[in-house]
Structures are given as structure tokens and as C-alpha cells.
Design a protein around this motif. Structure first.
Motif, PDB file in Angstrom:
ATOM      1  N   ALA A 209       0.842  -1.205   0.000  1.00 37.37           N
ATOM      2  CA  ALA A 209       0.000   0.000   0.000  1.00 37.37           C
ATOM      3  C   ALA A 209       0.873   1.251   0.000  1.00 37.37           C
ATOM      4  N   PRO A 210       0.324   2.370  -0.469  1.00 38.55           N
ATOM      5  CA  PRO A 210       1.077   3.631  -0.383  1.00 38.55           C
ATOM      6  C   PRO A 210       1.277   4.015   1.081  1.00 38.55           C
TER       7      PRO A 210
ATOM      8  N   ARG B 217      -7.012   5.886  -6.258  1.00 39.65           N
ATOM      9  CA  ARG B 217      -7.409   5.418  -4.927  1.00 39.65           C
ATOM     10  C   ARG B 217      -8.482   6.357  -4.381  1.00 39.65           C
TER      11      ARG B 217
ATOM     12  N   SER C 211      -9.767   2.283  -0.371  1.00 38.98           N
ATOM     13  CA  SER C 211      -9.246   2.304   0.985  1.00 38.98           C
ATOM     14  C   SER C 211     -10.426   2.230   1.943  1.00 38.98           C
TER      15      SER C 211
ATOM     16  N   TRP D 269     -10.168   0.590   9.804  1.00 40.16           N
ATOM     17  CA  TRP D 269      -8.929   0.590  10.620  1.00 40.16           C
ATOM     18  C   TRP D 269      -8.710   1.937  11.310  1.00 40.16           C
TER      19      TRP D 269
ATOM     20  N   GLY E 156      -6.908  -2.783   7.135  1.00 40.66           N
ATOM     21  CA  GLY E 156      -7.171  -3.772   8.175  1.00 40.66           C
ATOM     22  C   GLY E 156      -7.333  -5.185   7.631  1.00 40.66           C
TER      23      GLY E 156
ATOM     24  N   ALA F 173      -4.060  -4.678  -0.742  1.00 42.38           N
ATOM     25  CA  ALA F 173      -2.859  -3.912  -0.382  1.00 42.38           C
ATOM     26  C   ALA F 173      -2.715  -3.927   1.132  1.00 42.38           C
TER      27      ALA F 173
ATOM     28  N   GLY G  10      -0.677  -2.259   4.366  1.00 45.23           N
ATOM     29  CA  GLY G  10       0.073  -1.078   4.763  1.00 45.23           C
ATOM     30  C   GLY G  10       1.074  -1.402   5.856  1.00 45.23           C
ATOM     31  N   ARG G  11       0.590  -1.385   7.108  1.00 48.44           N
ATOM     32  CA  ARG G  11       1.515  -1.543   8.246  1.00 48.44           C
ATOM     33  C   ARG G  11       2.280  -2.856   8.195  1.00 48.44           C
TER      34      ARG G  11
ATOM     35  N   PHE H 111       7.355   5.061  12.161  1.00 48.84           N
ATOM     36  CA  PHE H 111       6.657   5.100  10.868  1.00 48.84           C
ATOM     37  C   PHE H 111       7.015   6.374  10.092  1.00 48.84           C
TER      38      PHE H 111
HETATM   39  C1  FNR Z   1      -0.752   5.265   5.369  1.00 48.40           C
HETATM   40  N1  FNR Z   1      -1.735   5.258   4.378  1.00 48.40           N
HETATM   41  C2  FNR Z   1      -1.549   5.994   3.229  1.00 48.40           C
HETATM   42  N2  FNR Z   1      -2.482   5.967   2.242  1.00 48.40           N
HETATM   43  C3  FNR Z   1      -2.292   6.610   1.077  1.00 48.40           C
HETATM   44  O1  FNR Z   1      -3.139   6.548   0.187  1.00 48.40           O
HETATM   45  N3  FNR Z   1      -1.128   7.305   0.861  1.00 48.40           N
HETATM   46  C4  FNR Z   1      -0.155   7.412   1.805  1.00 48.40           C
HETATM   47  O2  FNR Z   1       0.883   8.030   1.568  1.00 48.40           O
HETATM   48  C5  FNR Z   1      -0.373   6.758   3.043  1.00 48.40           C
HETATM   49  N4  FNR Z   1       0.538   6.812   4.052  1.00 48.40           N
HETATM   50  C6  FNR Z   1       0.404   6.059   5.189  1.00 48.40           C
HETATM   51  C7  FNR Z   1       1.428   6.025   6.146  1.00 48.40           C
HETATM   52  C8  FNR Z   1       1.323   5.212   7.251  1.00 48.40           C
HETATM   53  C9  FNR Z   1       2.453   5.154   8.247  1.00 48.40           C
HETATM   54  C10 FNR Z   1       0.154   4.425   7.441  1.00 48.40           C
HETATM   55  C11 FNR Z   1       0.033   3.491   8.629  1.00 48.40           C
HETATM   56  C12 FNR Z   1      -0.856   4.456   6.512  1.00 48.40           C
HETATM   57  C13 FNR Z   1      -2.840   4.286   4.442  1.00 48.40           C
HETATM   58  C14 FNR Z   1      -2.354   2.918   3.956  1.00 48.40           C
HETATM   59  O3  FNR Z   1      -2.134   2.931   2.559  1.00 48.40           O
HETATM   60  C15 FNR Z   1      -3.379   1.798   4.256  1.00 48.40           C
HETATM   61  O4  FNR Z   1      -4.603   2.094   3.634  1.00 48.40           O
HETATM   62  C16 FNR Z   1      -3.569   1.658   5.763  1.00 48.40           C
HETATM   63  O5  FNR Z   1      -2.324   1.470   6.405  1.00 48.40           O
HETATM   64  C17 FNR Z   1      -4.511   0.500   6.120  1.00 48.40           C
HETATM   65  O6  FNR Z   1      -3.961  -0.719   5.728  1.00 48.40           O
HETATM   66  P1  FNR Z   1      -3.317  -1.744   6.820  1.00 48.40           P
HETATM   67  O7  FNR Z   1      -2.161  -1.028   7.485  1.00 48.40           O
HETATM   68  O8  FNR Z   1      -4.404  -2.052   7.791  1.00 48.40           O
HETATM   69  O9  FNR Z   1      -2.883  -2.915   6.002  1.00 48.40           O
END
Ligand code: FNR
Length: 369
Positions: free
Chosen positions: A24-25, A234, A271, A275, A302, A321, A323-324, A350
Motif C-alpha cells: 500500500a502507499p 485510490r 481504501s 482501521w 485492516g 494492499a 500497509g503496516r 513510521f
Molecule cells: C498510510 N496510508 C496511506 N495511504 C495513502 O493513500 N497514501 C499514503 O501516503 C499513506 N501513508 C500512510 C502512512 C502510514 C504510516 C500508514 C500506517 C498508513 C494508508 C495505507 O495505505 C493503508 O490504507 C492503511 O495502512 C490501512 O492498511 P493496513 O495497514 O491495515 O494494512
């Protein structure tokens, strides 16, 4: 092998992904300032994660005005494009694919990051509770309240559209496999889309057609700059991000997806908001999204491998996708394949800083420090 359907190849425009596990981004706020240039460390970080079917970069500015967070990179100058090319080459050398996520933060910005220290633009002058971040002397991110925005002029709106097109050209020059327009999470395009932050009475405000105009003009400009097979988007329907609340607006969101579908895009990336405390999607809503969009759909937010596998099996989505989990596990796809345990995450690293929590998470054959 665990969760077999995550490892089936997937068509993305004219290309084929080797698996359906996507990075994920993820904004990490480690770019060089001034200039907003990604680092050699970023090259290591992204190439470590080339086992993903697709890597999506952190959100990347389309202009200096688009900048809202200290340490976020851009893709509109030659220096930035050259630095991204080294990253893309490195990911390709490791057998990966990578697209650039393009953003304009709009009101989620601080005036000290803006050209001439002006107030950031948005659809209107509505101040929400958004927060952004600056940098301290150790390059750590510090959270601050966003500066109240001012409404973009028509000339500025036209410039935003042109800037997305220019950034798309830069991404093409850097060798990216496509671009993803950031239409989600309460940033500029989303601020125009939702009624809460769009109080305009010109052709960019009022009806859903007018509120979607900026997003669709940006999409069309990016397609004109490259082509429909290399442009994805997105969005975050029913999102609870940056306090630019969309509300439960299912009909309007499905309508928007239908407009995007007419453009025959590379993909639609959804998205999901639970979460961050948003209402979880019903299966009915997921089915409506599927029915409204013909090409590849990615979902995030999530997800576990289990949930992703089920939702692919049900036909709601084509890919997931993470993220974390991708921050903490450079070899996430391999871990999922083997059903191996995941590394512990360190949220305090992070955003901002250096190698710690960036390039030092261990691979399966290494031990976590
Ligand atoms: C993100 N997310 C996010 N989304 C996006 O569209 N562009 C971005 O630059 C970011 N940056 C970002 C940084 C950090 C540290 C986090 C934790 C999240 C959201 C991310 O892409 C994703 O949708 C979320 O993290 C939820 O997915 P997970 O972590 O539950 O797998």
C-alpha cells in the motif's frame, strides 16, 4: 501453500502482476529537504519489498504547492525524477513492479511548507480538525495543526490539473509502471468531492457532477499524459480520514465509481475505513463496487491474508494492499506463502528519521533485533 488465490497472476492494464499482494502507499517522511527528493535509502526500502505483486509508492507531490507534510517527496522536478528512476530501476532489477502515488494535500498542509508561506488551497475556506507534520532538528516528524485553507481560484484549479499531468509524465520518464491518483483520505480531490469541505457555487461545487469535476479532470489529464492502462486511482468511500467526513453516501460513491469505470482505468483502489474507526463495509456495498467497476479492484485497510483470500474468492476484489504489515515485513508475500509469523511493528518510527524502522526490519531468515 497458504491462501493460494493470493498467488495467482493478475492482469493490470496491459501488464501482469506476479501475485495479488500489494504494498500500500505509505508516507514515511524521509525525503531530502529542500527539494523533496527521495533518498538512496528509499531505494533500498522499496527494493526490499519487490516481492509484492505491485509496490505503490508513498504519496508524492505533483508540485511545491501540493506539499502538506515535511519530508514527503515530489515528482515534478528533474532532480526528483532522476532519484525516482534509480528507485524504479532497483525494484525492477529485483523483479518487482512499482507505480507512483500522486497527491495534492490541499488543506492538510502547513503554510510554512507552502510557496511564499501562503495559506494552502482547498475547495473552500472550511477549516476541519486536520493535522499535518513538520520536522524537528533530528528529522523526526512533529504533529501540528493544519493552517486554515483558502478557496482555490479557477486558475489554480486548472494548474492543479496540469500539475497532475506533468507529474504523470515525470513518472513515465522515471520508468514507473503506472501512476495512482490519490483521490482518498481527505486530500485535495476528496475535499472537492465531499459537501462538508466544498461550499463553492461555481462549476466545481454544488451538484455531485460539479464536485466530481476536479477528480475527473485530473483523471482525464493523466490519461492524456500517459494512457488509461497506466492510470489508477485510490478513493476512500465513507472514509473517516483527516476529518473531511464523507458521511454514508453510498449512491454518490457508486455514481463516482461508474464515472471512473467509463475511463477504463488500470485499476480502482478502495481504501476501507474501519482501521481508523470508520463504518466497516457491508458485503452488499462491496458487491455494488464490483458491479460498477470492470477492471482490477484493490482493497486495503485492516486486511489479513485470510480476509483478502475470502474477498477475492467471493469476487469482490482482485488484489489486496497491506500497509503496516509491509512496513514491518519486507518479505510479506513470502511470509504469507509460508504461513510464517510477522515481525512486530514499531509505530514510533513510521514517520521521519533514518534507517531505524525503515530498512532494518528483518527478512524471514534473519532474527528481529
Ligand atoms: C498510510 N496510508 C496511506 N495511504 C495513502 O493513500 N497514501 C499514503 O501516503 C499513506 N501513508 C500512510 C502512512 C502510514 C504510516 C500508514 C500506517 C498508513 C494508508 C495505507 O495505505 C493503508 O490504507 C492503511 O495502512 C490501512 O492498511 P493496513 O495497514 O491495515 O494494512
Amino acid at each position: 501453500m497458504a491462501h493460494d488465490n493470493l498467488f495467482e497472476p493478475l492482469k493490470m492494464g496491459t501488464q501482469t502482476l506476479k501475485n495479488r499482494i500489494i504494498m500500500a502507499p505509505l508516507t514515511r517522511l524521509r525525503a531530502i529537504e529542500p527539494g523533496d527528493v527521495p533518498t538512496a535509502l528509499a531505494s533500498e526500502y522499496y527494493s526490499q519489498r519487490a516481492g509484492a505483486g505491485l509496490v505503490i509508492t508513498e504519496a508524492t507531490q505533483v508540485s511545491f504547492q501540493a506539499k502538506g507534510y515535511a519530508g514527503a517527496p515530489g515528482i515534478h522536478t528533474q532532480d526528483q525524477t532522476t532519484a525516482w528512476k534509480a528507485i524504479v530501476d532497483n525494484v525492477h532489477a529485483k523483479g518487482g513492479k512499482i507505480v507512483a502515488q500522486l497527491w495534492h494535500t490541499g488543506l492538510v498542509a502547513h503554510k510554512s511548507l507552502q510557496p511564499d508561506s501562503k495559506a494552502p488551497i482547498s475547495a473552500s475556506d472550511v477549516k476541519v480538525g486536520a493535522r499535518t507534520s513538520l520536522r524537528d532538528s533530528d528529522d523526526q516528524a512533529i504533529r501540528v495543526e493544519a493552517t486554515p485553507p483558502r478557496p482555490a481560484t479557477i486558475d489554480e484549479i486548472k494548474q492543479v490539473v496540469a500539475d497532475f499531468a506533468h507529474a504523470t509524465k515525470c513518472a513515465q520518464e522515471a520508468g514507473f509502471d503506472g501512476v495512482e491518483i490519490h483521490g482518498a483520505h481527505g486530500y485535495l480531490l476528496h475535499q472537492f468531492w465531499v459537501e462538508h469541505t466544498n461550499k463553492r457555487d461555481d462549476e466545481y461545487g454544488g451538484s455531485k457532477e460539479n464536485r466530481a469535476r476536479l477528480t475527473l479532470e485530473v483523471v482525464d489529464a493523466c490519461i492524456a499524459a500517459w494512457d488509461n492502462d497506466h492510470v489508477g486511482i485510490r478513493i476512500s468511500p465513507q472514509g473517516a480520514f483527516n476529518e473531511v467526513e464523507a458521511g454514508y453516501d453510498e449512491e454518490n460513491n457508486i455514481w463516482l465509481i461508474e464515472q471512473l469505470n467509463k475511463r477504463n482505468l488500470m485499476y480502482l483502489h478502495i481504501s476501507e475505513p474501519d482501521w481508523v474507526g470508520g463504518t466497516p463495509y457491508s458485503d452488499g456495498f462491496r458487491q455494488r463496487i464490483r458491479d460498477a467497476f470492470d477492471n482490477m479492484i484493490i482493497a486495503a485497510g485492516g486486511y489479513t491474508a485470510e480476509k483478502a483470500s475470502q474477498n477475492i474468492q467471493a469476487g469482490y476484489i482482485d488484489a489486496v494492499a497491506f500497509g503496516r504489515d509491509y512496513i514491518a515485513n519486507p518479505d510479506l508475500a513470502e511470509r504469507i506463502r509460508q504461513g510464517a509469523p510477522l515481525n512486530e511493528q514499531h509505530p514510533q518510527t513510521f514517520y521521519g528519521g533514518g534507517t531505524e524502522g525503515y530498512t532494518d526490519y528483518p527478512f524471514l531468515d534473519e532474527k528481529q533485533a
